[in-house]
Design a protein around this motif. Sequence first.
Motif, short mmCIF file in Angstrom:
data_model
loop_
_atom_site.label_atom_id
_atom_site.label_comp_id
_atom_site.label_asym_id
_atom_site.label_seq_id
_atom_site.Cartn_x
_atom_site.Cartn_y
_atom_site.Cartn_z
N GLY A 60 -6.94 -4.25 -12.26
CA GLY A 60 -7.82 -3.54 -11.34
C GLY A 60 -7.43 -3.66 -9.88
O GLY A 60 -8.14 -3.13 -9.02
N THR A 61 -6.33 -4.37 -9.58
CA THR A 61 -5.91 -4.55 -8.17
C THR A 61 -4.65 -3.75 -7.85
O THR A 61 -4.01 -3.97 -6.83
N GLU A 62 -4.30 -2.83 -8.73
CA GLU A 62 -3.07 -2.05 -8.54
C GLU A 62 -3.18 -1.14 -7.32
O GLU A 62 -4.24 -0.58 -7.02
N LYS A 63 -2.05 -1.02 -6.60
CA LYS A 63 -1.97 -0.11 -5.46
C LYS A 63 -0.62 0.58 -5.46
O LYS A 63 0.35 0.08 -6.05
N ILE A 64 -0.55 1.71 -4.78
CA ILE A 64 0.71 2.42 -4.58
C ILE A 64 0.92 2.56 -3.08
O ILE A 64 0.09 3.13 -2.38
N ILE A 65 2.03 2.00 -2.58
CA ILE A 65 2.32 2.00 -1.15
C ILE A 65 3.48 2.94 -0.87
O ILE A 65 4.56 2.79 -1.45
N PRO A 66 3.30 3.92 0.00
CA PRO A 66 4.41 4.83 0.33
C PRO A 66 5.58 4.06 0.93
O PRO A 66 5.39 3.12 1.72
N ALA A 67 6.79 4.44 0.57
CA ALA A 67 7.98 3.76 1.11
C ALA A 67 9.20 4.64 0.95
O ALA A 67 9.43 5.20 -0.13
N GLN A 68 9.95 4.77 2.03
CA GLN A 68 11.27 5.41 1.96
C GLN A 68 12.39 4.39 2.17
O GLN A 68 13.55 4.69 1.95
N VAL A 69 12.00 3.18 2.59
CA VAL A 69 12.94 2.06 2.69
C VAL A 69 12.26 0.84 2.09
O VAL A 69 11.12 0.52 2.44
N VAL A 70 12.96 0.17 1.16
CA VAL A 70 12.47 -1.07 0.57
C VAL A 70 13.51 -2.15 0.84
O VAL A 70 14.70 -1.96 0.54
N LEU A 71 13.08 -3.25 1.44
CA LEU A 71 13.99 -4.34 1.78
C LEU A 71 13.64 -5.58 0.98
O LEU A 71 12.49 -6.02 0.96
N GLY B 124 16.29 10.90 -6.56
CA GLY B 124 16.65 9.50 -6.75
C GLY B 124 16.43 8.63 -5.54
O GLY B 124 16.98 7.53 -5.43
N GLN B 125 15.62 9.11 -4.61
CA GLN B 125 15.29 8.37 -3.40
C GLN B 125 13.94 7.70 -3.57
O GLN B 125 12.99 8.29 -4.09
N VAL B 126 13.83 6.44 -3.14
CA VAL B 126 12.57 5.73 -3.26
C VAL B 126 11.49 6.46 -2.47
O VAL B 126 11.72 6.98 -1.38
N LYS B 127 10.28 6.51 -3.06
CA LYS B 127 9.16 7.13 -2.34
C LYS B 127 7.89 6.28 -2.36
O LYS B 127 6.98 6.53 -1.56
N ALA B 128 7.83 5.25 -3.22
CA ALA B 128 6.62 4.42 -3.26
C ALA B 128 6.90 3.13 -4.01
O ALA B 128 7.79 3.05 -4.86
N VAL B 129 6.12 2.11 -3.67
CA VAL B 129 6.17 0.82 -4.37
C VAL B 129 4.82 0.57 -5.02
O VAL B 129 3.78 0.65 -4.35
N HIS B 130 4.82 0.31 -6.32
CA HIS B 130 3.59 -0.02 -7.05
C HIS B 130 3.39 -1.53 -7.01
O HIS B 130 4.33 -2.30 -7.29
N THR B 131 2.21 -1.95 -6.66
CA THR B 131 1.92 -3.39 -6.51
C THR B 131 0.69 -3.78 -7.29
O THR B 131 -0.12 -2.93 -7.69
N VAL B 132 0.54 -5.08 -7.46
CA VAL B 132 -0.65 -5.64 -8.07
C VAL B 132 -0.86 -7.03 -7.48
O VAL B 132 0.11 -7.71 -7.12
N GLN B 133 -2.11 -7.44 -7.38
CA GLN B 133 -2.40 -8.80 -6.93
C GLN B 133 -2.22 -9.77 -8.09
O GLN B 133 -2.30 -9.39 -9.26
#
Length: 495
Positions: A405-416, A378-387
């Motif tokens: 087509g602009t989707e990305k996955i950014i690693p993250a253990q802390v999201v603010l 249950g710990q955050v590990k990534a943020v999915h983004t799109v332009q």
Amino acid sequence: MGKPTGFIEYSREAPSETNPSDRIKNWDEFHLHMPEENLRNQSARCMDCGTPFCHTGNLISGMASGCPINNLIPEWNDLVYRGLWREALDRLHKTNNFPEFTGRVCPAPCEGSCVLGITNPPVTIKNIEYSIIDKGWQEGWIVPEPPTKRTGKKIAIIGSGPAGLSAAAQLNKAGHWVTVYERADRPGGLLMYGIPNMKLDKEKVLMRRLHLLEQEGIKFVCNTEIGKDIPPQQLLNDFDAIVLCTGATQPRDLQIEGRELKGIHFAMEFLTANTQALLDGQPNQNYISAQGKDVVIIGGGDTGTDCVGTSIRHGCNSVVQLEIMPKPPLTRAKDNPWPEWPKVYKMDYGQEEASAKFGDDPRAYITTATKIEGDADGQVKAVHTVQVQWERNEKGQFIPKQVAGTEKIIPAQVVLLAMGFLSPEQPLLDALGVSKDARNNAKADHGKFLTNVPKVFAAGDCRRGQSLVVWAINEGRGAARECDRYLMGDTDLPA
């Protein structure tokens, strides 16, 4: 006008700052003072315009143009050029109770509307402002000035941020007994816990002014939440007037898949706990560490920038700042003319530090989060983004639309989450019976500041919504003037 040809002879010279690679090793202020000769040359660039837009303080296109507290900028520029620093300090204090705060944290709308800025880089007004006030402290010119007479009237101010402090300072000058209630463990509100130490030093700068206010007769009561520790009705019974300056502290949330995961925090939770740890000398149970972690900050404003700078000082592994708006142009666009606030690209201190450490501006423009992914615990590990691209809907409103087509996955253990604030918290307003506007702010006209409840005034972000420190000072001073008039039938307090 100090030197009629100064704006021709001298180029803009920005104050030096500690090198980004060095300053991220500590929490010290990174502002450096300019030699006096250089400051006098910079002051000489002021043109003493026939219409000095720098101190007009108007709202144009929803943004501040000129100084909201109407600082007498051409006057103290002239005095600095002539070497009359004590007189410059007196002129500065006529309109601004706390130049050491605004000179450090204000985005300087005065410079955005400087007439010289039409054709050349504007005057370095902000740097000159905090140079004046810092010299005043260094020379011992700033001393407690308690009122010579007391009116016997008692005023309670709820909230000790910039609006509350400026209201308290002005009402105390008028001779009233002022008590400021603050629910945090230290006074200062946003100035104490919303702005990191490297932008505004708490012990050397903020506490110095707070101690002076105490010496002038203002009483601060901390660790006290009105409505929880003291009933609002008790204040109504015990005080002749109340001024609400609670700020707009209800953060904007992001309701997307994965929001419930561990490791996702509001920006103010992160910043507040960090400053508390710094001042206490050790972290408490609320401390949020970014050390060794990948950090994603959602929000591209000043608070997001503060999260960038704080995360880097923690020793984060990486930092990305998501900004849903497009990257601003390098120069003013045609629809952003002077004297509007210039919406142009710049790297603030946090982005400079990220660039020095990681090699690039951390902001990802026209980008939004679509989902937050977690691990098995249950710990955050990534943020999915799109332009996104901004388009008008059927009502003519600009809205963001996702670009396939602009989707990305950014690693993250802390999201603010640093997406701004919606309104003041509602329980106190409800308990007092204060009417609210359409945005759930305390309803009180600017210039009058009196709510629907007799003897209850409202000022700052809790009345106008999230805004600048300098607007909060404007409102605090205005509410003090009207509160004094309400109590005494007239007022000598300045605008």
